[in-house]
Design a protein around this motif. Structure first.
Motif, PDB file in Angstrom:
ATOM      1  N   UNK A  76       0.954  -1.143   0.118  1.00 49.31           N
ATOM      2  CA  UNK A  76       0.235   0.065  -0.016  1.00 49.31           C
ATOM      3  C   UNK A  76       0.722   1.374   0.002  1.00 49.31           C
ATOM      4  N   UNK A  77       0.801   2.171  -1.108  1.00 50.22           N
ATOM      5  CA  UNK A  77       1.309   3.242  -1.012  1.00 50.22           C
ATOM      6  C   UNK A  77       2.478   3.327  -2.118  1.00 50.22           C
ATOM      7  N   UNK A  78       2.725   2.140  -2.627  1.00 47.06           N
ATOM      8  CA  UNK A  78       3.808   1.986  -3.722  1.00 47.06           C
ATOM      9  C   UNK A  78       3.429   2.923  -4.701  1.00 47.06           C
ATOM     10  N   UNK A  79       2.099   3.338  -5.101  1.00 48.19           N
ATOM     11  CA  UNK A  79       1.826   3.915  -6.225  1.00 48.19           C
ATOM     12  C   UNK A  79       1.665   5.477  -5.784  1.00 48.19           C
ATOM     13  N   UNK A  80       0.780   5.572  -4.775  1.00 49.07           N
ATOM     14  CA  UNK A  80       0.220   6.756  -4.287  1.00 49.07           C
ATOM     15  C   UNK A  80       1.251   7.608  -3.292  1.00 49.07           C
ATOM     16  N   UNK A  81       2.017   6.704  -2.675  1.00 49.48           N
ATOM     17  CA  UNK A  81       3.199   7.327  -1.733  1.00 49.48           C
ATOM     18  C   UNK A  81       2.340   7.464  -0.224  1.00 49.48           C
ATOM     19  N   UNK A  82       1.136   6.951  -0.315  1.00 46.23           N
ATOM     20  CA  UNK A  82       0.314   6.954   0.968  1.00 46.23           C
ATOM     21  C   UNK A  82       0.674   5.561   1.955  1.00 46.23           C
ATOM     22  N   UNK A  83       1.952   5.485   2.088  1.00 46.80           N
ATOM     23  CA  UNK A  83       2.444   4.165   2.720  1.00 46.80           C
ATOM     24  C   UNK A  83       1.780   4.232   4.048  1.00 46.80           C
ATOM     25  N   UNK A  84       1.653   3.105   4.571  1.00 39.17           N
ATOM     26  CA  UNK A  84       0.884   2.986   5.957  1.00 39.17           C
ATOM     27  C   UNK A  84       1.996   2.170   6.921  1.00 39.17           C
ATOM     28  N   UNK A  85       2.371   2.903   7.979  1.00 39.38           N
ATOM     29  CA  UNK A  85       3.461   2.519   8.799  1.00 39.38           C
ATOM     30  C   UNK A  85       2.808   1.634   9.965  1.00 39.38           C
ATOM     31  N   UNK A  86       2.915   0.512  10.182  1.00 38.94           N
ATOM     32  CA  UNK A  86       2.411  -0.110  11.319  1.00 38.94           C
ATOM     33  C   UNK A  86       2.790   0.341  12.808  1.00 38.94           C
ATOM     34  N   UNK A  87       1.661   0.891  13.421  1.00 38.37           N
ATOM     35  CA  UNK A  87       1.852   1.180  14.810  1.00 38.37           C
ATOM     36  C   UNK A  87       1.611  -0.078  15.771  1.00 38.37           C
ATOM     37  N   UNK A  88       0.573  -0.616  15.438  1.00 37.29           N
ATOM     38  CA  UNK A  88       0.256  -1.871  16.249  1.00 37.29           C
ATOM     39  C   UNK A  88      -0.458  -2.773  15.525  1.00 37.29           C
ATOM     40  N   UNK A  89      -0.278  -4.007  15.479  1.00 34.17           N
ATOM     41  CA  UNK A  89      -0.837  -5.353  14.557  1.00 34.17           C
ATOM     42  C   UNK A  89      -1.601  -6.106  15.578  1.00 34.17           C
ATOM     43  N   UNK A  90      -2.663  -6.305  15.371  1.00 32.32           N
ATOM     44  CA  UNK A  90      -3.578  -7.470  16.335  1.00 32.32           C
ATOM     45  C   UNK A  90      -4.110  -8.321  15.538  1.00 32.32           C
ATOM     46  N   UNK A  91      -4.492  -9.402  16.415  1.00 31.62           N
ATOM     47  CA  UNK A  91      -5.343 -10.536  15.699  1.00 31.62           C
ATOM     48  C   UNK A  91      -6.243 -10.807  16.607  1.00 31.62           C
ATOM     49  N   UNK A  92      -7.470 -11.366  16.174  1.00 30.14           N
ATOM     50  CA  UNK A  92      -8.468 -11.468  17.002  1.00 30.14           C
ATOM     51  C   UNK A  92      -8.539 -12.834  17.677  1.00 30.14           C
ATOM     52  N   UNK A  93      -9.851 -13.241  18.407  1.00 33.03           N
ATOM     53  CA  UNK A  93      -9.804 -14.469  19.334  1.00 33.03           C
ATOM     54  C   UNK A  93      -9.589 -15.798  18.489  1.00 33.03           C
ATOM     55  N   UNK A  94     -10.126 -16.055  17.550  1.00 33.13           N
ATOM     56  CA  UNK A  94     -10.012 -17.079  16.531  1.00 33.13           C
ATOM     57  C   UNK A  94      -9.032 -17.053  15.497  1.00 33.13           C
ATOM     58  N   UNK A  95      -8.434 -15.877  15.406  1.00 31.04           N
ATOM     59  CA  UNK A  95      -7.123 -15.591  14.541  1.00 31.04           C
ATOM     60  C   UNK A  95      -7.746 -15.989  13.007  1.00 31.04           C
ATOM     61  N   UNK A  96      -8.952 -15.382  12.740  1.00 29.99           N
ATOM     62  CA  UNK A  96      -9.062 -15.372  11.361  1.00 29.99           C
ATOM     63  C   UNK A  96      -9.636 -13.857  10.922  1.00 29.99           C
ATOM     64  N   UNK A  97      -8.997 -12.792  11.549  1.00 30.97           N
ATOM     65  CA  UNK A  97      -8.978 -11.289  11.243  1.00 30.97           C
ATOM     66  C   UNK A  97      -7.827 -10.583  11.702  1.00 30.97           C
ATOM     67  N   UNK A  98      -7.263  -9.531  11.209  1.00 31.50           N
ATOM     68  CA  UNK A  98      -6.416  -8.887  11.709  1.00 31.50           C
ATOM     69  C   UNK A  98      -6.514  -7.406  11.704  1.00 31.50           C
ATOM     70  N   UNK A  99      -6.198  -6.632  12.793  1.00 33.66           N
ATOM     71  CA  UNK A  99      -6.496  -5.235  12.937  1.00 33.66           C
ATOM     72  C   UNK A  99      -5.001  -4.328  12.728  1.00 33.66           C
ATOM     73  N   UNK A 100      -4.985  -3.676  11.944  1.00 32.33           N
ATOM     74  CA  UNK A 100      -3.542  -2.628  11.873  1.00 32.33           C
ATOM     75  C   UNK A 100      -3.942  -1.378  12.323  1.00 32.33           C
ATOM     76  N   UNK A 101      -3.355  -0.887  13.157  1.00 32.10           N
ATOM     77  CA  UNK A 101      -3.208   0.876  13.401  1.00 32.10           C
ATOM     78  C   UNK A 101      -2.138   1.181  12.966  1.00 32.10           C
ATOM     79  N   UNK A 102      -2.474   2.326  12.121  1.00 33.78           N
ATOM     80  CA  UNK A 102      -1.200   2.713  11.186  1.00 33.78           C
ATOM     81  C   UNK A 102      -1.234   4.391  11.078  1.00 33.78           C
ATOM     82  N   UNK A 103      -0.053   4.785  10.678  1.00 32.10           N
ATOM     83  CA  UNK A 103       0.243   6.143  10.571  1.00 32.10           C
ATOM     84  C   UNK A 103       0.482   6.171   8.913  1.00 32.10           C
TER      85      UNK A 103
END
Lengths: 158, 158
Positions: A76-103
């Motif tokens: 993400x951002x390779x074309x637009x320059x809008x790279x998303x730097x990961x501040x925190x990366x989470x996974x949910x209870x059954x580990x079938x979804x990811x949550x990224x907090x980004x700058x």
């Protein structure tokens, strides 16, 4: 890239209460990823990762997705320059979804030009007996998608 | 319930820039739904809605999902009392994902007992050449799942 990064899914207790990363990919080999702005908490987008994208994100600390429309790894951002730097990366209870907090630079994310992909609201509390209307919640685009993406094909699939 | 609530998806401009609700359901008839706490912005869960769940949520203003493990319409909180009142409901650019901001009693949501389903973090910036470890980000459960759910089957699928 190696699958040795992920543990096998053996018990519910291991998956829910343990400390082993044992993600569940769907039938297409993908796991959904919610991406929010680290400051405001605003949801920016819902993307999908394949094994490679998940591992690249972990290794590099910048969001990588799998583009379902282009069927390629998508830094993400390779074309637009809008790279998303990961501040925190989470996974949910059954580990079938990811949550990224980004700058993100410029606080913009969506390919249509808005800050968030979720720029329209669905009013609730009404019977759905006719076509439902959306309300725009962002009034101005933060960038001009034509300037940023040029003639690149639109990723929306009808 | 009627499909007349949804417009047909005809053009990219209509779907991305228009005010008609024209959601895209996947091959299983589902659309993913990100649910966040309206106050903190914390991501509570990623659920899935079928047509009925989406329409019920719109009509009643409380989150309804489709339970993939139980294969039924799921009025969140019907068992636990942790009903999710919709404060704002959004749809994304290509209308294949929903974002709900909700108020919940007791600020708890996850069936494991934590506030959010995303109670573990994946550390980034390291090579994924061996099993990766998770870090717990919530130290205490906000409720005892056995008290709330009794002997109901665990929804996690291995």
């Amino acid at each position: 890239m190696t699958d040795s990064a992920f543990a096998a899914r053996e018990t519910i207790e291991q998956v829910e209460e343990g400390t082993q990363l044992a993600p569940k990919f769907d039938a297409e080999g993908l796991i959904p990823c919610i991406t929010t702005a680290s400051g405001s908490g605003e949801v920016l987008m819902l993307g999908y990762m394949n094994r490679e994208a998940l591992l690249k994100t972990i290794e590099i600390g910048e969001a990588h997705y799998y583009s379902r429309s282009r069927q390629v790894l998508w830094h993400k951002g390779a074309t637009s320059g809008l790279v998303q730097k990961v501040v925190d990366m989470r996974i949910d209870d059954d580990q079938d979804a990811v949550w990224l907090q980004v700058d993100i630079p410029g606080d913009a994310s969506c390919h249509v030009g808005y800050r968030s992909c979720f720029y329209r609201s669905i009013p609730t509390g009404k019977a759905a007996d006719k076509h439902l209307s959306l309300e725009f919640k962002e009034s101005e685009k933060t960038f001009d998608p034509k300037e940023v993406y040029g003639d690149a094909p639109n990723p929306t699939i009808l």
